[in-house]
Design a protein around this motif. Structure first.
Motif, short mmCIF file in Angstrom:
data_model
loop_
_atom_site.label_atom_id
_atom_site.label_comp_id
_atom_site.label_asym_id
_atom_site.label_seq_id
_atom_site.Cartn_x
_atom_site.Cartn_y
_atom_site.Cartn_z
N LEU A 23 0.82 -1.21 0.00
CA LEU A 23 0.00 0.00 0.00
C LEU A 23 0.86 1.26 0.00
CD1 LEU A 23 -2.72 -0.99 2.61
CD2 LEU A 23 -2.92 -0.99 0.13
N GLU A 24 0.67 2.09 -1.00
CA GLU A 24 1.43 3.34 -1.09
C GLU A 24 1.12 4.27 0.09
OE1 GLU A 24 2.45 6.85 -4.31
OE2 GLU A 24 1.20 5.15 -4.90
N LEU A 25 -0.07 4.12 0.65
CA LEU A 25 -0.49 4.93 1.79
C LEU A 25 0.43 4.72 3.00
CD1 LEU A 25 -2.78 6.72 2.99
CD2 LEU A 25 -3.90 4.61 3.66
N ASN A 26 1.05 3.55 3.10
CA ASN A 26 1.92 3.23 4.24
C ASN A 26 3.38 3.61 4.03
OD1 ASN A 26 -0.24 2.16 5.66
ND2 ASN A 26 0.07 0.11 4.82
N ASP A 27 3.70 4.20 2.90
CA ASP A 27 5.08 4.63 2.65
C ASP A 27 5.44 5.80 3.57
OD1 ASP A 27 5.01 2.81 0.64
OD2 ASP A 27 5.21 4.26 -1.00
N VAL A 28 6.71 5.88 3.92
CA VAL A 28 7.22 7.01 4.70
C VAL A 28 8.14 7.81 3.79
CG1 VAL A 28 8.63 7.69 6.67
CG2 VAL A 28 7.08 5.73 6.87
N VAL A 29 7.84 9.10 3.63
CA VAL A 29 8.64 9.98 2.77
C VAL A 29 9.31 11.02 3.66
CG1 VAL A 29 8.59 11.60 0.86
CG2 VAL A 29 7.08 9.62 0.84
N GLY A 30 10.61 11.19 3.47
CA GLY A 30 11.34 12.17 4.27
C GLY A 30 12.82 12.13 3.95
N PHE A 31 13.63 12.59 4.90
CA PHE A 31 15.06 12.69 4.72
C PHE A 31 15.79 11.77 5.70
CE2 PHE A 31 13.19 16.69 3.45
CZ PHE A 31 13.73 16.86 2.19
N VAL A 32 16.86 11.13 5.23
CA VAL A 32 17.67 10.26 6.09
C VAL A 32 18.39 11.12 7.12
CG1 VAL A 32 19.59 8.63 6.17
CG2 VAL A 32 17.97 8.57 4.25
N VAL A 33 18.25 10.74 8.39
CA VAL A 33 18.90 11.48 9.48
C VAL A 33 20.07 10.68 10.06
CG1 VAL A 33 18.56 12.51 11.75
CG2 VAL A 33 16.75 12.66 10.05
N GLU A 63 12.21 8.82 -7.83
CA GLU A 63 12.15 7.62 -8.67
C GLU A 63 10.78 6.98 -8.54
OE1 GLU A 63 15.31 4.93 -7.78
OE2 GLU A 63 16.86 6.38 -8.29
N PRO A 64 10.40 6.15 -9.53
CA PRO A 64 9.12 5.45 -9.43
C PRO A 64 9.10 4.50 -8.22
CG PRO A 64 10.10 5.16 -11.61
CD PRO A 64 11.09 5.87 -10.76
N ARG A 65 7.93 4.33 -7.65
CA ARG A 65 7.77 3.45 -6.48
C ARG A 65 7.96 2.00 -6.91
NH1 ARG A 65 4.04 0.44 -3.68
NH2 ARG A 65 4.03 0.79 -1.43
N PRO A 66 8.85 1.25 -6.23
CA PRO A 66 9.04 -0.16 -6.59
C PRO A 66 7.83 -0.99 -6.18
CG PRO A 66 10.37 0.38 -4.68
CD PRO A 66 9.74 1.66 -5.15
N ASP A 67 7.56 -2.03 -6.94
CA ASP A 67 6.45 -2.94 -6.65
C ASP A 67 6.99 -4.05 -5.74
OD1 ASP A 67 4.12 -4.36 -6.54
OD2 ASP A 67 4.18 -5.01 -8.63
N VAL A 68 6.69 -3.97 -4.45
CA VAL A 68 7.27 -4.92 -3.49
C VAL A 68 6.67 -6.32 -3.64
CG1 VAL A 68 7.91 -3.18 -1.80
CG2 VAL A 68 5.65 -4.20 -1.69
N LEU A 69 5.52 -6.46 -4.23
CA LEU A 69 4.91 -7.79 -4.40
C LEU A 69 5.66 -8.62 -5.44
CD1 LEU A 69 1.10 -7.04 -4.27
CD2 LEU A 69 2.54 -8.00 -2.49
#
Length: 72
Positions: A23-33, A63-69
């Motif tokens: 689910l793309e809704l569960n992705d976390v977008v941000g910066f590596v700390v 980049e395009p979202r990878p298909d984890v399935l």
């Protein structure tokens, strides 16, 4: 993802996407700390920090979202 790749993303200030499931809704977008052997810290746009496992797919947000399935 290797230490060198994470360090480059952190130094460049590249926005990343952490893909946790199908689910793309569960992705976390941000910066590596920061990171260690098992986890990575991502700073989200709302300035909160999320601790995630390094086993998740981490890709630049541009980049395009990878298909984890299909990849597993």
């Amino acid at each position: 993802m290797t230490e060198e790749q994470l360090d480059k993303l952190r130094l460049d200030g590249t926005k990343v996407r952490v893909v946790r499931d199908a689910l793309e809704l569960n992705d976390v977008v941000g910066f590596v700390v920061a990171w260690d052997d098992e986890n990575v810290l991502i700073r989200r746009p709302n300035r909160r920090v999320v601790k995630l496992k390094r086993s998740y797919a981490i890709v630049p947000a541009s980049e395009p979202r990878p298909d984890v399935l299909t990849e597993n």
